[in-house]
Write a protein that holds these residues in place. Structure first.
Motif, PDB file in Angstrom:
ATOM      1  N   VAL A  98       0.848  -1.185   0.000  1.00 56.85           N
ATOM      2  CA  VAL A  98       0.000   0.000   0.000  1.00 56.85           C
ATOM      3  C   VAL A  98       0.887   1.240   0.000  1.00 56.85           C
ATOM      4  O   VAL A  98       0.605   2.235  -0.666  1.00 56.85           O
ATOM      5  CB  VAL A  98      -0.925  -0.004   1.233  1.00 56.85           C
ATOM      6  CG1 VAL A  98      -1.749   1.265   1.300  1.00 56.85           C
ATOM      7  CG2 VAL A  98      -1.821  -1.231   1.209  1.00 56.85           C
ATOM      8  N   ARG A  99       1.981   1.149   0.750  1.00 57.50           N
ATOM      9  CA  ARG A  99       2.993   2.202   0.805  1.00 57.50           C
ATOM     10  C   ARG A  99       4.345   1.537   0.942  1.00 57.50           C
ATOM     11  O   ARG A  99       4.509   0.613   1.746  1.00 57.50           O
ATOM     12  CB  ARG A  99       2.735   3.126   2.000  1.00 57.50           C
ATOM     13  CG  ARG A  99       3.702   4.290   2.103  1.00 57.50           C
ATOM     14  CD  ARG A  99       3.503   5.074   3.384  1.00 57.50           C
ATOM     15  NE  ARG A  99       4.331   6.268   3.414  1.00 57.50           N
ATOM     16  CZ  ARG A  99       4.538   6.995   4.505  1.00 57.50           C
ATOM     17  NH1 ARG A  99       3.962   6.646   5.651  1.00 57.50           N
ATOM     18  NH2 ARG A  99       5.296   8.068   4.453  1.00 57.50           N
TER      19      ARG A  99
ATOM     20  N   GLN B 132      -1.668   0.255   8.955  1.00 56.01           N
ATOM     21  CA  GLN B 132      -2.927   0.829   8.511  1.00 56.01           C
ATOM     22  C   GLN B 132      -3.798  -0.277   7.930  1.00 56.01           C
ATOM     23  O   GLN B 132      -3.307  -1.355   7.557  1.00 56.01           O
ATOM     24  CB  GLN B 132      -2.709   1.930   7.476  1.00 56.01           C
ATOM     25  CG  GLN B 132      -2.082   1.465   6.166  1.00 56.01           C
ATOM     26  CD  GLN B 132      -1.784   2.614   5.238  1.00 56.01           C
ATOM     27  OE1 GLN B 132      -0.742   3.251   5.330  1.00 56.01           O
ATOM     28  NE2 GLN B 132      -2.706   2.884   4.324  1.00 56.01           N
TER      29      GLN B 132
ATOM     30  N   VAL C 116      -6.101  -2.551   5.498  1.00 56.87           N
ATOM     31  CA  VAL C 116      -5.915  -2.967   4.113  1.00 56.87           C
ATOM     32  C   VAL C 116      -7.264  -3.323   3.515  1.00 56.87           C
ATOM     33  O   VAL C 116      -8.042  -4.077   4.103  1.00 56.87           O
ATOM     34  CB  VAL C 116      -4.968  -4.190   4.032  1.00 56.87           C
ATOM     35  CG1 VAL C 116      -4.915  -4.741   2.617  1.00 56.87           C
ATOM     36  CG2 VAL C 116      -3.579  -3.812   4.514  1.00 56.87           C
ATOM     37  N   ASP C 117      -7.542  -2.771   2.341  1.00 59.73           N
ATOM     38  CA  ASP C 117      -8.755  -3.118   1.600  1.00 59.73           C
ATOM     39  C   ASP C 117      -8.444  -4.329   0.728  1.00 59.73           C
ATOM     40  O   ASP C 117      -7.678  -4.215  -0.243  1.00 59.73           O
ATOM     41  CB  ASP C 117      -9.186  -1.943   0.729  1.00 59.73           C
ATOM     42  CG  ASP C 117     -10.435  -2.269  -0.101  1.00 59.73           C
ATOM     43  OD1 ASP C 117     -11.006  -3.357   0.085  1.00 59.73           O
ATOM     44  OD2 ASP C 117     -10.826  -1.412  -0.923  1.00 59.73           O
TER      45      ASP C 117
ATOM     46  N   ALA D   1      -8.531  -3.998  -3.025  1.00 57.23           N
ATOM     47  CA  ALA D   1      -7.584  -3.097  -3.680  1.00 57.23           C
ATOM     48  C   ALA D   1      -6.181  -3.697  -3.786  1.00 57.23           C
ATOM     49  O   ALA D   1      -5.268  -3.042  -4.277  1.00 57.23           O
ATOM     50  CB  ALA D   1      -7.512  -1.773  -2.919  1.00 57.23           C
ATOM     51  N   VAL D   2      -6.008  -4.946  -3.347  1.00 61.18           N
ATOM     52  CA  VAL D   2      -4.696  -5.574  -3.353  1.00 61.18           C
ATOM     53  C   VAL D   2      -4.336  -6.002  -4.775  1.00 61.18           C
ATOM     54  O   VAL D   2      -5.095  -6.714  -5.430  1.00 61.18           O
ATOM     55  CB  VAL D   2      -4.666  -6.791  -2.408  1.00 61.18           C
ATOM     56  CG1 VAL D   2      -3.334  -7.507  -2.515  1.00 61.18           C
ATOM     57  CG2 VAL D   2      -4.916  -6.355  -0.976  1.00 61.18           C
TER      58      VAL D   2
ATOM     59  N   VAL E 232       1.415  -6.757   1.198  1.00 69.66           N
ATOM     60  CA  VAL E 232       0.182  -7.305   1.753  1.00 69.66           C
ATOM     61  C   VAL E 232       0.164  -8.820   1.520  1.00 69.66           C
ATOM     62  O   VAL E 232       0.546  -9.298   0.451  1.00 69.66           O
ATOM     63  CB  VAL E 232      -1.044  -6.647   1.095  1.00 69.66           C
ATOM     64  CG1 VAL E 232      -2.338  -7.251   1.646  1.00 69.66           C
ATOM     65  CG2 VAL E 232      -1.021  -5.140   1.324  1.00 69.66           C
TER      66      VAL E 232
END
Length: 305
Positions: free
Chosen positions: A164-165, A172, A174-175, A178-179, A200
């Motif tokens: 994610v970052r 934070q 995680v969706d 969206a992975v 992730v």
């Protein structure tokens, strides 16, 4: 590098992938002398502290009350322990067992972690995950440290997604939708999976159970080094210890900032790496626990003295 080679067969590949990309190692030797299913069973039935155990089912953590017991009947000293019988029952009903900080509670894992710390220069944390067939434990997430997953028993499917970052410094949410996947692999005995911090990941078992070690490497970031260097600079450059001018002073704060940055830059440019405090750069790895037989050896040594 003998211990590290038991996790990753090709150290050159690990060096190239470090902090950059995940990869799988195969053909590794048996790690039963470090940890095993039998060792996990012994641990949960020998008064393990409740804080060293977590259980998950379908991504959700189970309440401690479901597998807690107390040591003794005195209300003033009722230490909370993990109940091995209840844990076994919950695993049989599909829960994933997580044994935390094995380097603290298991002598062989402790010695292995200490060797890895010496070889890498990083602090090493070891966690065991036991998941029954067709089970999923922890929800998709990322870690703040680099990780090697070493499969010890059975198999587990892992899906690894892009960070994610990059190189995150805080956790934070995680969706899962969206992975962006980069690796989908079924890890089997004799294999390991490395992925850098921030990637992730989510694991689920196949038609067989799984026991694996998660071995995390916590290093010193450049942020840590620069914070230490800044503190050292403030000790040596007195202008860096000066407070900001008061609100009523007719001074150019931007010019003062530029001056201080120039002073700091000049100091850092001449800084010798060896001048940094060693404690800021070395892993805080606890001493390895003694292996089996060491207590008997200590008694014999005392008798000889």
């Amino acid at each position: 590098m003998d211990s590290l080679r038991r996790l990753v067969g090709d150290l050159g590949e690990l060096e190239r992938a470090w902090e950059l990309a995940p990869f799988v190692s195969s053909g590794l030797d048996d790690l039963g002398d470090v940890f095993s299913l039998a060792a996990a069973e012994r641990m949960i039935h020998t008064g393990l502290p409740l804080s060293a155990v977590r259980l998950f089912r379908d991504g959700e953590r189970l309440p401690d009350e479901q597998y807690r017991r107390y040591r003794g009947s005195n209300p003033r000293s009722r230490e909370q322990l993990a109940d091995g019988g209840r844990i076994t029952d919950l695993v049989g009903r599909g829960a994933t067992l997580v044994l935390e900080e094995l380097q603290t509670h298991h002598p062989e894992v402790s010695a292995f972690a200490a060797a890895l710390a010496r070889e890498t220069g990083y602090e090493v944390d070891c966690t065991a995950f036991l998941t029954p067939p067709r089970g999923r434990g922890v929800a998709p997430h990322f870690d703040l440290i680099g990780v090697v997953l070493r499969q010890l028993h059975g198999s587990k499917r892992w899906r690894i997604g892009r960070p994610v970052r990059r190189w995150p410094s805080r956790v934070q949410a995680v969706d899962p939708q969206a992975v962006e996947p980069v690796l989908d692999v079924v890890l089997k005995e004799g294999q390991s999976l490395y992925f850098p911090r921030g990637f992730v990941h989510v694991g689920e078992t196949t038609d067989e159970p799984s026991l694996h070690l998660t071995i995390g490497f916590k290093g010193v970031t450049w942020e840590n080094v620069l914070r230490t260097a800044l503190a050292e600079a403030a000790e040596q450059v007195e202008e860096l210890r000066e407070v900001l001018p008061p609100a009523f002073a007719r001074l150019d704060r931007e010019e003062l900032l530029r001056q201080r940055i120039a002073l700091l830059t000049a100091h850092l440019a001449g800084l010798d790496w060896a001048a940094l405090p060693p404690a800021a750069l070395q892993p805080r790895q606890p001493s390895a626990a003694r292996a089996a037989g060491s207590l008997e050896a200590a008694l014999r040594r005392r008798a000889a003295d």
